[in-house]
Design a protein around this motif. Structure first.
Motif, PDB file in Angstrom:
ATOM      1  N   ASN A  65       0.795  -1.224   0.052  1.00 14.74           N
ATOM      2  CA  ASN A  65       0.003  -0.116   0.118  1.00 14.74           C
ATOM      3  C   ASN A  65       0.751   1.229  -0.012  1.00 14.74           C
ATOM      4  O   ASN A  65       0.140   2.402   0.123  1.00 14.74           O
ATOM      5  CB  ASN A  65      -0.838   0.008   1.185  1.00 14.74           C
ATOM      6  CG  ASN A  65      -1.724  -1.248   1.279  1.00 14.74           C
ATOM      7  OD1 ASN A  65      -2.173  -1.580   0.234  1.00 14.74           O
ATOM      8  ND2 ASN A  65      -2.028  -1.758   2.324  1.00 14.74           N
ATOM      9  N   TYR A  66       2.066   1.015  -0.182  1.00 14.44           N
ATOM     10  CA  TYR A  66       3.181   2.317  -0.158  1.00 14.44           C
ATOM     11  C   TYR A  66       3.143   2.822   1.240  1.00 14.44           C
ATOM     12  O   TYR A  66       3.362   4.142   1.266  1.00 14.44           O
ATOM     13  CB  TYR A  66       2.696   3.275  -1.271  1.00 14.44           C
ATOM     14  CG  TYR A  66       2.963   2.596  -2.449  1.00 14.44           C
ATOM     15  CD1 TYR A  66       4.031   2.196  -3.145  1.00 14.44           C
ATOM     16  CD2 TYR A  66       1.637   2.486  -3.231  1.00 14.44           C
ATOM     17  CE1 TYR A  66       4.063   1.577  -4.551  1.00 14.44           C
ATOM     18  CE2 TYR A  66       1.818   1.746  -4.662  1.00 14.44           C
ATOM     19  CZ  TYR A  66       2.914   1.140  -4.885  1.00 14.44           C
ATOM     20  OH  TYR A  66       2.951   0.965  -6.180  1.00 14.44           O
ATOM     21  N   ASP A  67       2.748   2.073   2.249  1.00 13.75           N
ATOM     22  CA  ASP A  67       2.988   2.534   3.744  1.00 13.75           C
ATOM     23  C   ASP A  67       4.312   1.990   4.277  1.00 13.75           C
ATOM     24  O   ASP A  67       4.809   0.856   3.792  1.00 13.75           O
ATOM     25  CB  ASP A  67       1.882   2.178   4.462  1.00 13.75           C
ATOM     26  CG  ASP A  67       0.471   2.700   4.080  1.00 13.75           C
ATOM     27  OD1 ASP A  67       0.454   3.621   3.462  1.00 13.75           O
ATOM     28  OD2 ASP A  67      -0.479   2.177   4.431  1.00 13.75           O
ATOM     29  N   GLY A  68       4.960   2.872   5.011  1.00 10.34           N
ATOM     30  CA  GLY A  68       6.204   2.473   5.345  1.00 10.34           C
ATOM     31  C   GLY A  68       6.939   3.525   6.064  1.00 10.34           C
ATOM     32  O   GLY A  68       6.536   4.578   6.878  1.00 10.34           O
ATOM     33  N   ILE A  69       8.517   3.530   5.945  1.00  6.25           N
ATOM     34  CA  ILE A  69       9.296   4.571   6.681  1.00  6.25           C
ATOM     35  C   ILE A  69      10.387   4.690   5.575  1.00  6.25           C
ATOM     36  O   ILE A  69      10.862   3.895   4.713  1.00  6.25           O
ATOM     37  CB  ILE A  69       9.623   3.910   7.814  1.00  6.25           C
ATOM     38  CG1 ILE A  69      10.465   4.956   8.654  1.00  6.25           C
ATOM     39  CG2 ILE A  69      10.622   2.629   7.761  1.00  6.25           C
ATOM     40  CD1 ILE A  69      10.811   4.354   9.980  1.00  6.25           C
ATOM     41  N   LYS A 119      10.463   7.740  -5.053  1.00  5.64           N
ATOM     42  CA  LYS A 119       9.802   7.916  -6.441  1.00  5.64           C
ATOM     43  C   LYS A 119      10.060   6.569  -7.150  1.00  5.64           C
ATOM     44  O   LYS A 119       9.410   5.946  -7.801  1.00  5.64           O
ATOM     45  CB  LYS A 119      10.207   8.899  -7.228  1.00  5.64           C
ATOM     46  CG  LYS A 119       9.539   9.100  -8.409  1.00  5.64           C
ATOM     47  CD  LYS A 119      10.195  10.170  -9.409  1.00  5.64           C
ATOM     48  CE  LYS A 119       9.561  10.103 -10.721  1.00  5.64           C
ATOM     49  NZ  LYS A 119      10.426  11.565 -11.453  1.00  5.64           N
ATOM     50  N   GLU A 120      11.470   6.031  -7.109  1.00  3.73           N
ATOM     51  CA  GLU A 120      11.998   5.027  -7.427  1.00  3.73           C
ATOM     52  C   GLU A 120      11.327   3.827  -7.267  1.00  3.73           C
ATOM     53  O   GLU A 120      10.943   2.764  -7.884  1.00  3.73           O
ATOM     54  CB  GLU A 120      13.623   4.734  -7.316  1.00  3.73           C
ATOM     55  CG  GLU A 120      13.967   3.637  -7.835  1.00  3.73           C
ATOM     56  CD  GLU A 120      15.570   3.555  -7.641  1.00  3.73           C
ATOM     57  OE1 GLU A 120      16.082   2.361  -7.190  1.00  3.73           O
ATOM     58  OE2 GLU A 120      16.333   4.465  -7.487  1.00  3.73           O
ATOM     59  N   LYS A 143       8.896   1.368  -9.425  1.00  5.18           N
ATOM     60  CA  LYS A 143       9.328   0.043  -9.911  1.00  5.18           C
ATOM     61  C   LYS A 143       8.231  -0.901  -9.384  1.00  5.18           C
ATOM     62  O   LYS A 143       7.817  -2.013  -9.992  1.00  5.18           O
ATOM     63  CB  LYS A 143      10.548  -0.557  -8.969  1.00  5.18           C
ATOM     64  CG  LYS A 143      11.008  -1.721  -8.996  1.00  5.18           C
ATOM     65  CD  LYS A 143      12.428  -2.025  -8.379  1.00  5.18           C
ATOM     66  CE  LYS A 143      11.987  -2.509  -7.119  1.00  5.18           C
ATOM     67  NZ  LYS A 143      13.399  -2.836  -6.169  1.00  5.18           N
ATOM     68  N   GLU A 144       7.422  -0.607  -8.458  1.00  3.01           N
ATOM     69  CA  GLU A 144       6.214  -1.519  -8.086  1.00  3.01           C
ATOM     70  C   GLU A 144       5.291  -1.474  -8.918  1.00  3.01           C
ATOM     71  O   GLU A 144       4.637  -2.614  -9.294  1.00  3.01           O
ATOM     72  CB  GLU A 144       6.068  -1.189  -6.401  1.00  3.01           C
ATOM     73  CG  GLU A 144       4.906  -1.868  -5.961  1.00  3.01           C
ATOM     74  CD  GLU A 144       5.463  -3.672  -6.073  1.00  3.01           C
ATOM     75  OE1 GLU A 144       4.456  -4.526  -5.912  1.00  3.01           O
ATOM     76  OE2 GLU A 144       6.617  -3.965  -5.703  1.00  3.01           O
ATOM     77  N   LYS A 145       4.834  -0.219  -9.237  1.00  2.00           N
ATOM     78  CA  LYS A 145       4.015  -0.106 -10.394  1.00  2.00           C
ATOM     79  C   LYS A 145       4.102  -0.800 -11.716  1.00  2.00           C
ATOM     80  O   LYS A 145       3.248  -1.441 -12.141  1.00  2.00           O
ATOM     81  CB  LYS A 145       3.680   1.402 -10.536  1.00  2.00           C
ATOM     82  CG  LYS A 145       2.932   2.231  -9.336  1.00  2.00           C
ATOM     83  CD  LYS A 145       2.662   3.489  -9.619  1.00  2.00           C
ATOM     84  CE  LYS A 145       2.017   4.428  -8.528  1.00  2.00           C
ATOM     85  NZ  LYS A 145       2.001   5.796  -8.483  1.00  2.00           N
ATOM     86  N   LYS A 177       0.794   5.791   1.838  1.00  2.00           N
ATOM     87  CA  LYS A 177       0.371   5.852   0.350  1.00  2.00           C
ATOM     88  C   LYS A 177       1.472   6.723  -0.458  1.00  2.00           C
ATOM     89  O   LYS A 177       0.915   7.113  -1.410  1.00  2.00           O
ATOM     90  CB  LYS A 177      -1.214   6.549   0.169  1.00  2.00           C
ATOM     91  CG  LYS A 177      -2.226   6.063   1.039  1.00  2.00           C
ATOM     92  CD  LYS A 177      -2.681   4.608   0.650  1.00  2.00           C
ATOM     93  CE  LYS A 177      -3.722   4.401   1.792  1.00  2.00           C
ATOM     94  NZ  LYS A 177      -3.833   2.995   2.085  1.00  2.00           N
ATOM     95  N   GLY A 178       2.708   6.509  -0.339  1.00  2.94           N
ATOM     96  CA  GLY A 178       3.691   6.925  -1.102  1.00  2.94           C
ATOM     97  C   GLY A 178       4.018   8.291  -0.869  1.00  2.94           C
ATOM     98  O   GLY A 178       4.861   8.921  -1.453  1.00  2.94           O
ATOM     99  N   LEU A 179       3.263   9.027   0.135  1.00  4.54           N
ATOM    100  CA  LEU A 179       3.556  10.344   0.486  1.00  4.54           C
ATOM    101  C   LEU A 179       4.120  10.691   1.914  1.00  4.54           C
ATOM    102  O   LEU A 179       3.495   9.626   2.925  1.00  4.54           O
ATOM    103  CB  LEU A 179       2.112  11.217   0.227  1.00  4.54           C
ATOM    104  CG  LEU A 179       1.718  11.251  -1.180  1.00  4.54           C
ATOM    105  CD1 LEU A 179       0.451  11.847  -1.085  1.00  4.54           C
ATOM    106  CD2 LEU A 179       2.701  11.692  -2.210  1.00  4.54           C
TER     107      LEU A 179
END
Length: 171
Positions: free
Chosen positions: A120-124, A160-161, A165-167, A144-146
Motif C-alpha cells: 500500500n506504499y506505507d512504511g518508512i 519515487k524509484e 518500480k512496484e507499479k 500511500k507513497g507520500l
C-alpha cells in the motif's frame, strides 16, 4: 416327408458347410466375449482395489465421503491462504537504498536514505546524514507513497524509484 429327406440329401454338402461356417463364427464370438469379460474383470478388480467387500455402493459412498472431506480441507486451505495473502500485503517488501555525500568535506558516500514500503506504499524512510563532527539518523513515515514531512532530494528520488518500480511490476 420323403421329399424333405431327398431335399436334405441333395443339399447335404451345402448344409454341412453352412453349419461349419456358423460354428466358426460362434467360436470367434465366444473368444471375443471371453476377451471382453477378461477386460471387464480387470477393470472391476481395479475399481474394487483396497476393499475387502464386494459391495460397490459402500465403496462409492466411501469415495464420496473422501471427496467431501477433501472439499472441506480445500476450503480451509483457501481461507488460510486468504489470511496469509492479507498479511503479506502489509509486510515490507519494497526496499531501496541510496548512498550519497551529504557534505563536500566528507571523503566517501557515508550518508544514506533507506526506503521500506508495503504493497500500500506505507512504511518508512530512514536517513543517516554523516558529517565529520556528527552523524544524525532520522525516520519519516510514509503513507500511500507520500510523507507529511519535507523530503530531501535524495529521499524524494529513492521514494519515487520504489513506487515506480512496484507499479511497473504490477503491470
Amino acid at each position: 416327408m420323403e421329399d424333405i429327406f431327398t431335399l436334405l440329401n441333395q443339399f447335404n454338402v451345402y448344409i454341412t458347410i453352412g453349419l461349419c461356417i456358423l460354428v466358426f463364427v460362434l467360436i470367434i464370438l465366444n473368444i471375443s466375449s471371453l476377451h471382453s469379460t477378461k477386460k471387464l474383470k480387470k477393470n472391476y478388480k481395479k475399481l474394487m482395489r483396497g476393499t475387502s467387500s464386494e459391495n460397490l455402493e459402500e465403496l462409492i459412498n466411501g469415495y464420496l465421503n473422501k471427496v467431501e472431506q477433501i472439499s472441506e480441507d480445500a476450503k480451509e486451505v483457501k481461507d488460510i491462504y486468504g489470511g496469509i495473502q492479507a498479511q503479506v500485503k502489509t509486510c515490507i517488501k519494497n526496499v531501496a537504498m541510496v548512498r550519497y555525500k551529504a557534505f563536500d568535506n566528507v571523503g566517501s558516500d557515508l550518508s544514506f536514505s533507506l526506503v521500506m514500503l508495503d504493497d500500500n506504499y506505507d512504511g518508512i524512510i530512514i536517513t543517516s546524514i554523516y558529517g565529520r563532527g556528527e552523524s544524525v539518523v532520522y525516520a519519516k513515515p510514509i503513507n500511500k507513497g507520500l510523507s507529511r514531512y519535507d523530503l530531501s532530494d535524495e529521499e524524494k528520488n529513492i521514494l519515487k524509484e520504489v513506487c515506480e518500480k512496484e507499479k511497473d511490476n504490477d503491470k
